[in-house]
Design a protein around this motif. Structure first.
Motif, PDB file in Angstrom:
ATOM      1  N   CYS A 141      -3.376   2.616  -0.691  1.00 17.92           N
ATOM      2  CA  CYS A 141      -3.611   2.192  -2.068  1.00 17.92           C
ATOM      3  C   CYS A 141      -3.094   1.149  -2.471  1.00 17.92           C
ATOM      4  CB  CYS A 141      -3.253   3.494  -3.189  1.00 17.92           C
ATOM      5  SG  CYS A 141      -3.976   5.064  -2.530  1.00 17.92           S
ATOM      6  N   CYS A 182      -8.028   2.898  -3.550  1.00 19.25           N
ATOM      7  CA  CYS A 182      -7.505   3.413  -2.314  1.00 19.25           C
ATOM      8  C   CYS A 182      -8.668   3.220  -1.370  1.00 19.25           C
ATOM      9  CB  CYS A 182      -6.927   5.129  -2.383  1.00 19.25           C
ATOM     10  SG  CYS A 182      -5.780   5.303  -3.488  1.00 19.25           S
ATOM     11  N   SER A 238       0.449   5.828   0.049  1.00 20.39           N
ATOM     12  CA  SER A 238      -0.509   6.756   0.094  1.00 20.39           C
ATOM     13  C   SER A 238       0.227   7.989  -0.185  1.00 20.39           C
ATOM     14  CB  SER A 238      -1.129   6.979   1.626  1.00 20.39           C
ATOM     15  OG  SER A 238      -0.135   7.338   2.501  1.00 20.39           O
ATOM     16  N   TYR A 245       0.917  -1.149  -0.049  1.00 22.93           N
ATOM     17  CA  TYR A 245       0.040  -0.022  -0.139  1.00 22.93           C
ATOM     18  C   TYR A 245       0.844   1.207   0.043  1.00 22.93           C
ATOM     19  CZ  TYR A 245      -4.512  -2.306   0.773  1.00 22.93           C
ATOM     20  OH  TYR A 245      -5.724  -2.901   0.874  1.00 22.93           O
ATOM     21  N   SER A 280      -7.722   5.569  -7.227  1.00 19.66           N
ATOM     22  CA  SER A 280      -6.382   6.154  -7.021  1.00 19.66           C
ATOM     23  C   SER A 280      -6.248   7.303  -8.048  1.00 19.66           C
ATOM     24  CB  SER A 280      -5.331   5.237  -6.916  1.00 19.66           C
ATOM     25  OG  SER A 280      -4.110   5.872  -6.997  1.00 19.66           O
TER      26      SER A 280
END
Length: 151
Positions: free
Chosen positions: A56, A46, A14, A12, A39
C-alpha cells in the motif's frame, strides 16, 4: 498453507494477508495478483503482489479541503460561490458541489414599482432608503423619521 505477516518495503506497508499463489486477502476481501484497491484509510491505494503480498502507498491523508480561500473539515458542508448550491468537503481534500439551476431574480417589486438588482430608491416613509438585493428582496434603512407637522 496460511502465512500471516507484515510487509514494509520502500514506502509500502501491508495489513494482514493470506498467501496463495494467484490472489491475496486484505481486510477480509480477496483480490487477484496485480489488482489495485483502496486502502482501509480511504486515502491510499493497495495492490496484490506476487505470492499474495499486499503493498500500500503511504501518503498522508488530507482531512481538510479549501474552497474560495477558506478551509473546511472532511464531511463539512458549505454554500457554493453561486449562492444557491451546496458544497461539501470529501475524501482526499476534494470539494463536491450540487449542480442545481440557479434562478436569479431580475429585480424587486416595491409599492407597485419595479427596481433592478442593486438599485436604491426612497422608502415609502419618505426618509429611509431601500435597496433591491440579488435574491429579489427589498431591504430598507430604519432611521427615525422627523415629521414636520407645521401648517
Amino acid at each position: 498453507m496460511k502465512v500471516i505477516a507484515l510487509l514494509l518495503i520502500a514506502g509500502y506497508v501491508s495489513s494482514e494477508y493470506v498467501s496463495t499463489r494467484t490472489s491475496c486477502t486484505y481486510n477480509g476481501k480477496s483480490y487477484r495478483d496485480g489488482q489495485s484497491f483502496p486502502s482501509s484509510d480511504g486515502c491510499n491505494t493497495c495492490s496484490c503482489g506476487p505470492r499474495g503480498f499486499v503493498g500500500c502507498t503511504r501518503r498522508a491523508c488530507v482531512k481538510t479541503c479549501t474552497y474560495n480561500g477558506k478551509s473546511y473539515r472532511d464531511g463539512q458542508s458549505f454554500p457554493s460561490s453561486d449562492g444557491c448550491n451546496t458544497c461539501s468537503c470529501g475524501p482526499r481534500g476534494f470539494v463536491g458541489c450540487t449542480r442545481m439551476a440557479c434562478i436569479k431574480p431580475i429585480g424587486c417589486n416595491y409599492n407597485g414599482q419595479r427596481y433592478a438588482v442593486g438599485e436604491t430608491f426612497p422608502s415609502s416613509d419618505g426618509c429611509n432608503t431601500c435597496r433591491c438585493d440579488r435574491r429579489g428582496q427589498v431591504g430598507c434603512t430604519r432611521m427615525a423619521c422627523f415629521v414636520d407637522r407645521r401648517p
